[in-house]
Design an enzyme around this catalytic site. Structure first.
Site: not given
Length: 165
Positions: A128-131
């Site tokens: 889950i691309g929180c970056h």
């Protein structure tokens, strides 16, 4: 290791060792080594099919062959945090948003700090691309995975996004 973690697998990556945990049905957490250390380093690995699949998909992501993940995840958190994580999951490879835009999309304008806390507590970064979340000024203000901002910059650059810290 928490009693709720039934399975554990470590895998190498260009940003450091990654530790995956699972309840046997889905991935429950992903940690990137910080200073070479993972949260459950003292515990032996006990893998399962979903962790083996997750490690294979992560290897494909890091080699540039994969842009999205098809791995079941179990997200445990408050309804607010879960809503933030579910919105993060819809961000596509190579795309960006801001904490403010994320708050607006969830009907919580002005909740930047709470949104930031939820993003930082994402239990499965990369998957889950929180970056992909930046400050409203477009700056990278932090990253809770791996070695922080350098790890976030690496992930963004890997996805074709070049920014200054």
């Amino acid at each position: 290791m928490s009693s709720s973690i039934a399975y554990l697998l470590r895998t190498p990556s260009p940003i450091g060792r990654i530790e995956l945990t699972s309840d046997g049905e889905a991935v429950t957490s992903l940690a990137i080594a910080r200073g070479g250390v993972l949260p459950n380093d003292e515990h032996p690995e006990t893998s399962t099919a979903v962790l083996d699949d997750a490690a294979a998909q992560l290897a494909e992501y890091f080699s540039g062959e994969r842009r999205s993940f098809d791995i079941p995840v179990h997200l445990q958190g408050t309804p607010f945090r879960t809503a933030v994580w579910e919105r993060l999951a819809s961000l596509e490879y190579g795309s960006l948003t801001t904490y403010g835009e994320l708050g607006l999309s969830l009907g919580h304008p002005g909740y930047g700090r709470a949104i930031g806390g939820a993003v930082g507590a994402n239990p499965v970064p990369i998957i889950i691309g929180c970056h992909r979340v930046l400050s409203s000024s477009g700056k990278i203000t932090g990253y809770s995975g791996g070695d922080g901002i350098p790890t976030k910059l690496w992930l963004l650059e890997h996805e074709g996004i070049t920014l200054a810290a």
